[in-house]
Design a protein around this motif. Structure first.
Motif, PDB file in Angstrom:
ATOM      1  N   ALA A  41      -0.314  -9.720  -4.486  1.00 55.76           N
ATOM      2  CA  ALA A  41       0.145  -8.419  -4.993  1.00 55.76           C
ATOM      3  C   ALA A  41       1.239  -7.843  -4.098  1.00 55.76           C
ATOM      4  O   ALA A  41       1.308  -8.125  -2.902  1.00 55.76           O
ATOM      5  CB  ALA A  41      -1.034  -7.469  -5.064  1.00 55.76           C
ATOM      6  N   ARG A  42       2.099  -7.039  -4.725  1.00 59.21           N
ATOM      7  CA  ARG A  42       3.136  -6.341  -3.979  1.00 59.21           C
ATOM      8  C   ARG A  42       2.793  -4.859  -3.891  1.00 59.21           C
ATOM      9  O   ARG A  42       2.367  -4.260  -4.877  1.00 59.21           O
ATOM     10  CB  ARG A  42       4.482  -6.474  -4.693  1.00 59.21           C
ATOM     11  N   ILE A  43       3.030  -4.293  -2.736  1.00 57.86           N
ATOM     12  CA  ILE A  43       2.769  -2.873  -2.561  1.00 57.86           C
ATOM     13  C   ILE A  43       3.832  -2.070  -3.308  1.00 57.86           C
ATOM     14  O   ILE A  43       5.028  -2.339  -3.173  1.00 57.86           O
ATOM     15  CB  ILE A  43       2.783  -2.493  -1.065  1.00 57.86           C
ATOM     16  N   GLU A  44       3.386  -1.121  -4.107  1.00 57.11           N
ATOM     17  CA  GLU A  44       4.342  -0.285  -4.847  1.00 57.11           C
ATOM     18  C   GLU A  44       4.482   1.092  -4.232  1.00 57.11           C
ATOM     19  O   GLU A  44       5.551   1.688  -4.239  1.00 57.11           O
ATOM     20  CB  GLU A  44       3.914  -0.185  -6.321  1.00 57.11           C
ATOM     21  N   VAL A  58      -6.887   4.786   0.870  1.00 59.28           N
ATOM     22  CA  VAL A  58      -5.663   5.376   1.440  1.00 59.28           C
ATOM     23  C   VAL A  58      -4.878   6.242   0.430  1.00 59.28           C
ATOM     24  O   VAL A  58      -4.567   7.390   0.741  1.00 59.28           O
ATOM     25  CB  VAL A  58      -4.773   4.266   2.055  1.00 59.28           C
ATOM     26  N   LYS A  59      -4.359   5.873  -0.695  1.00 59.91           N
ATOM     27  CA  LYS A  59      -4.486   4.596  -1.316  1.00 59.91           C
ATOM     28  C   LYS A  59      -3.208   3.775  -1.288  1.00 59.91           C
ATOM     29  O   LYS A  59      -2.105   4.315  -1.381  1.00 59.91           O
ATOM     30  CB  LYS A  59      -5.000   4.805  -2.740  1.00 59.91           C
ATOM     31  N   ILE A  60      -3.411   2.459  -1.165  1.00 56.96           N
ATOM     32  CA  ILE A  60      -2.289   1.532  -1.136  1.00 56.96           C
ATOM     33  C   ILE A  60      -2.178   0.917  -2.528  1.00 56.96           C
ATOM     34  O   ILE A  60      -2.947   0.030  -2.899  1.00 56.96           O
ATOM     35  CB  ILE A  60      -2.507   0.445  -0.058  1.00 56.96           C
ATOM     36  N   LEU A  61      -1.265   1.450  -3.309  1.00 52.04           N
ATOM     37  CA  LEU A  61      -1.132   1.034  -4.705  1.00 52.04           C
ATOM     38  C   LEU A  61      -0.274  -0.221  -4.805  1.00 52.04           C
ATOM     39  O   LEU A  61       0.815  -0.292  -4.241  1.00 52.04           O
ATOM     40  CB  LEU A  61      -0.494   2.162  -5.514  1.00 52.04           C
ATOM     41  N   THR A  62      -0.777  -1.233  -5.514  1.00 48.12           N
ATOM     42  CA  THR A  62      -0.017  -2.476  -5.681  1.00 48.12           C
ATOM     43  C   THR A  62       0.165  -2.775  -7.169  1.00 48.12           C
ATOM     44  O   THR A  62      -0.436  -2.122  -8.018  1.00 48.12           O
ATOM     45  CB  THR A  62      -0.759  -3.688  -5.064  1.00 48.12           C
ATOM     46  N   ASP A  63       0.942  -3.809  -7.429  1.00 51.42           N
ATOM     47  CA  ASP A  63       1.001  -4.310  -8.810  1.00 51.42           C
ATOM     48  C   ASP A  63      -0.284  -5.091  -9.091  1.00 51.42           C
ATOM     49  O   ASP A  63      -1.185  -5.129  -8.264  1.00 51.42           O
ATOM     50  CB  ASP A  63       2.277  -5.138  -9.039  1.00 51.42           C
ATOM     51  N   LYS A  64      -0.323  -5.748 -10.240  1.00 54.21           N
ATOM     52  CA  LYS A  64      -1.581  -6.373 -10.666  1.00 54.21           C
ATOM     53  C   LYS A  64      -1.668  -7.863 -10.319  1.00 54.21           C
ATOM     54  O   LYS A  64      -2.611  -8.533 -10.751  1.00 54.21           O
ATOM     55  CB  LYS A  64      -1.732  -6.214 -12.181  1.00 54.21           C
ATOM     56  N   PHE A  82      -4.092  -6.308   4.349  1.00 54.70           N
ATOM     57  CA  PHE A  82      -4.266  -7.394   3.374  1.00 54.70           C
ATOM     58  C   PHE A  82      -4.693  -6.921   1.980  1.00 54.70           C
ATOM     59  O   PHE A  82      -4.657  -7.675   1.046  1.00 54.70           O
ATOM     60  CB  PHE A  82      -5.295  -8.383   3.949  1.00 54.70           C
ATOM     61  N   GLN A  83      -5.107  -5.657   1.841  1.00 56.14           N
ATOM     62  CA  GLN A  83      -5.660  -5.245   0.553  1.00 56.14           C
ATOM     63  C   GLN A  83      -5.000  -3.994  -0.001  1.00 56.14           C
ATOM     64  O   GLN A  83      -4.446  -3.179   0.713  1.00 56.14           O
ATOM     65  CB  GLN A  83      -7.158  -4.987   0.689  1.00 56.14           C
ATOM     66  N   GLY A  84      -5.088  -3.879  -1.305  1.00 55.60           N
ATOM     67  CA  GLY A  84      -4.616  -2.687  -1.987  1.00 55.60           C
ATOM     68  C   GLY A  84      -5.452  -2.484  -3.226  1.00 55.60           C
ATOM     69  O   GLY A  84      -6.531  -3.079  -3.373  1.00 55.60           O
ATOM     70  N   VAL A  85      -4.931  -1.654  -4.104  1.00 54.81           N
ATOM     71  CA  VAL A  85      -5.649  -1.401  -5.347  1.00 54.81           C
ATOM     72  C   VAL A  85      -4.595  -1.238  -6.450  1.00 54.81           C
ATOM     73  O   VAL A  85      -3.519  -0.694  -6.200  1.00 54.81           O
ATOM     74  CB  VAL A  85      -6.548  -0.141  -5.184  1.00 54.81           C
ATOM     75  N   ASP A  86      -4.886  -1.749  -7.646  1.00 52.97           N
ATOM     76  CA  ASP A  86      -3.904  -1.580  -8.713  1.00 52.97           C
ATOM     77  C   ASP A  86      -4.187  -0.293  -9.486  1.00 52.97           C
ATOM     78  O   ASP A  86      -5.151   0.415  -9.195  1.00 52.97           O
ATOM     79  CB  ASP A  86      -3.823  -2.823  -9.619  1.00 52.97           C
ATOM     80  N   GLU A  87      -3.358  -0.004 -10.473  1.00 54.75           N
ATOM     81  CA  GLU A  87      -3.479   1.297 -11.140  1.00 54.75           C
ATOM     82  C   GLU A  87      -4.790   1.443 -11.919  1.00 54.75           C
ATOM     83  O   GLU A  87      -5.191   2.548 -12.255  1.00 54.75           O
ATOM     84  CB  GLU A  87      -2.276   1.533 -12.069  1.00 54.75           C
ATOM     85  N   ASP A  88      -5.459   0.305 -12.158  1.00 53.80           N
ATOM     86  CA  ASP A  88      -6.751   0.381 -12.843  1.00 53.80           C
ATOM     87  C   ASP A  88      -7.922   0.267 -11.877  1.00 53.80           C
ATOM     88  O   ASP A  88      -9.052  -0.061 -12.282  1.00 53.80           O
ATOM     89  CB  ASP A  88      -6.849  -0.720 -13.907  1.00 53.80           C
ATOM     90  N   ASN A  89      -7.633   0.510 -10.591  1.00 52.23           N
ATOM     91  CA  ASN A  89      -8.681   0.505  -9.575  1.00 52.23           C
ATOM     92  C   ASN A  89      -9.269  -0.854  -9.247  1.00 52.23           C
ATOM     93  O   ASN A  89     -10.361  -0.945  -8.692  1.00 52.23           O
ATOM     94  CB  ASN A  89      -9.838   1.442  -9.964  1.00 52.23           C
ATOM     95  N   ASN A  90      -8.574  -1.921  -9.592  1.00 51.10           N
ATOM     96  CA  ASN A  90      -9.022  -3.245  -9.174  1.00 51.10           C
ATOM     97  C   ASN A  90      -8.493  -3.516  -7.766  1.00 51.10           C
ATOM     98  O   ASN A  90      -7.343  -3.197  -7.465  1.00 51.10           O
ATOM     99  CB  ASN A  90      -8.476  -4.322 -10.111  1.00 51.10           C
ATOM    100  N   ILE A  91      -9.346  -4.121  -6.939  1.00 47.13           N
ATOM    101  CA  ILE A  91      -8.892  -4.477  -5.595  1.00 47.13           C
ATOM    102  C   ILE A  91      -7.954  -5.665  -5.686  1.00 47.13           C
ATOM    103  O   ILE A  91      -8.203  -6.617  -6.420  1.00 47.13           O
ATOM    104  CB  ILE A  91     -10.105  -4.817  -4.694  1.00 47.13           C
ATOM    105  N   THR A  92      -6.856  -5.595  -4.941  1.00 47.64           N
ATOM    106  CA  THR A  92      -5.890  -6.694  -4.914  1.00 47.64           C
ATOM    107  C   THR A  92      -5.696  -7.146  -3.467  1.00 47.64           C
ATOM    108  O   THR A  92      -5.998  -6.397  -2.537  1.00 47.64           O
ATOM    109  CB  THR A  92      -4.517  -6.233  -5.454  1.00 47.64           C
ATOM    110  N   THR A  93      -5.198  -8.360  -3.283  1.00 48.13           N
ATOM    111  CA  THR A  93      -4.814  -8.797  -1.936  1.00 48.13           C
ATOM    112  C   THR A  93      -3.352  -9.238  -1.947  1.00 48.13           C
ATOM    113  O   THR A  93      -2.794  -9.566  -2.983  1.00 48.13           O
ATOM    114  CB  THR A  93      -5.705  -9.944  -1.397  1.00 48.13           C
ATOM    115  N   LEU A  94      -2.760  -9.228  -0.736  1.00 46.29           N
ATOM    116  CA  LEU A  94      -1.301  -9.347  -0.622  1.00 46.29           C
ATOM    117  C   LEU A  94      -0.802 -10.740  -0.281  1.00 46.29           C
ATOM    118  O   LEU A  94       0.364 -10.901   0.059  1.00 46.29           O
ATOM    119  CB  LEU A  94      -0.808  -8.380   0.464  1.00 46.29           C
TER     120      LEU A  94
END
Ligand code: ASP
Ligand code: MG
Length: 406
Positions: free
Chosen positions: A111-114, A100-106, A136-148
């Motif tokens: 994770a929280r959506i930023e 998308v991208k849905i950027l979150t914290d780490k 339910f999912q996002g990605v952090d600034e280092d491209n790791n998949i995160t969940t919410l």
């Protein structure tokens, strides 16, 4: 023409037959001339299955890989829905969080959506595409998949609606709205036509499972009108929205319960500065949330401190608190997970008096002992013995006349 976000939960996409029903609902909005963004959960039970898999191979699964694993359920449903829509002659395209991208914290697992980049979605909507986004999912600034966090696709949907400035966010689920209490516990529960963001937030935080609390926070912050509706019927629905005069007239809008509670008491704690910090810092460092806290009046320089945590985190909390209690010179730690939290919620509490007294009287009439109490402006919660949960819910629902028609 409006822009509508439709979110469907796990029971709504539980199998391909149900997904056809979802497709029909999506197509109906599209045919009405609206732009549609769909947000989906995984098939019912799938996230649990994936979590169990992770724990089968490791006691403490690596968090990065854990999120990568448990986010896959949503990849299946969004792709399947896009395939169904395509086969029916509608242009549709699925997106994962990172696309998308849905950027979150780490913070893996919660994770929280930023930030949500709306460029791709807008481009597709412009072309007339039905956009289907994995919840339910996002990605952090280092491209790791995160969940919410569990139930996080509600938050995905509201966040996307906020970012797109959507006209509406419809949350489709297996119940036809928000009720005054759990209809499975009390058949007299009444569906609310409207509920305020603040009340909904308190309800969600005190045990109503219909929306993830963070999604309500987000809806309030960005003023997103949220409709909770049934996937399986066109009747009913509850609008979660800004508070209005109508809502204040009612004393209460709901009674909730939460059995996922455990009570921990640290006995005979020296009453001096730094002790509470000494007990609670180690918990917060391990990301364990503490809910209610009670400290007794000090007698001879010592006090008892009682607090509640999620039952799921009790074992870990107990370990940490045992060590912390020793360090601050407390006598011992007692735990009790045979408890539940009962809460009453209503914006009307602000202007009506005697609400707390009526709650306590109702409990005492039923012979229910109250072990802890906490309040906010629009909520009163009590910790009681677990076996009285249903009795307390029905008694309070009756005492405050919640079954009556508005
Ligand atoms: N599939 C995820 C869960 O089961 C997210 C959601 O359903 O909202 O928690
Ligand atoms: Mg849900």
């Amino acid at each position: 023409m409006a822009l509508i976000v439709q979110k469907f939960g796990g029971t709504s996409v539980a199998d391909t037959e149900k997904m056809r029903n979802v497709a029909a609902k999506v197509i109906r909005e599209k045919k009405a001339g609206n732009d549609v963004v769909v947000v989906l959960s995984a098939m019912a039970g799938e996230t649990n299955r994936l979590i169990a898999l992770a724990h089968k191979v490791s006691e403490l699964p690596n968090e990065r890989e854990y999120d990568s694993l448990i986010s896959t359920g949503e990849q299946v449903t969004v792709a399947l829905l896009a395939i169904i829509l395509d086969s029916l002659g509608y242009q549709a395209k699925s997106f994962l969080g990172f696309q998308v991208k849905i950027l979150t914290d780490k913070a893996h697992k919660k994770a929280r959506i930023e930030l949500i980049d709306t460029k791709e979605i807008k481009k597709e909507l412009k072309k007339g595409t039905i956009v289907v986004v994995a919840g339910f999912q996002g990605v952090d600034e280092d491209n790791n998949i995160t969940t919410l966090g569990r139930g996080g696709s509600d938050t995905s949907a509201v966040a996307i609606a906020a970012a797109l400035k959507a006209d509406r966010c419809d949350i489709f689920t297996d119940v036809d709205g928000v009720y005054t209490t759990d209809p499975n516990v009390y058949a007299k529960a009444r569906r609310l036509n409207k509920v305020s963001y603040d009340e909904m937030l308190e309800m969600a935080m005190t045990g109503a499972k219909v929306l993830q609390p963070r999604s309500v926070e987000m809806a309030k912050k960005y003023n997103v009108p949220v409709y909770v509706k049934s996937t399986f019927s066109d009747e009913g629905g509850t609008l979660v929205t800004k508070e209005d005069k109508e809502m204040e007239k009612e004393v209460l809008s709901g009674v909730t319960y939460d059995k996922d509670q455990a009570k921990i008491t640290v006995v005979h704690v020296p009453d001096k500065p730094g002790v509470a910090a000494g007990l609670f810092m180690p918990l917060s460092e391990r990301n364990i949330s503490v809910d209610m806290i009670i400290q007794n009046a000090s007698a001879e320089g010592y006090t008892d401190l009682t607090f509640t945590v999620s039952k799921k985190e009790m074992k870990e909390a107990q370990k940490i608190i045992n060590a912390a209690a020793k360090a601050v010179g407390a006598k011992r730690v007692e735990v009790d997970d045979d408890v539940a939290k009962i809460s009453i919620i209503g914006v009307g509490m602000v202007s009506h008096s005697g609400v707390a007294a009526r709650m306590f009287k109702t409990m005492s009439n039923e012979g229910i002992n109250i072990m802890m109490i906490s309040t906010s402006e629009i909520k009163i919660s009590c910790i009681i013995k677990r076996k009285y949960t249903e009795l307390a819910v029905t008694a309070l629902h009756d005492a405050f006349g919640l079954e009556k028609k508005k």
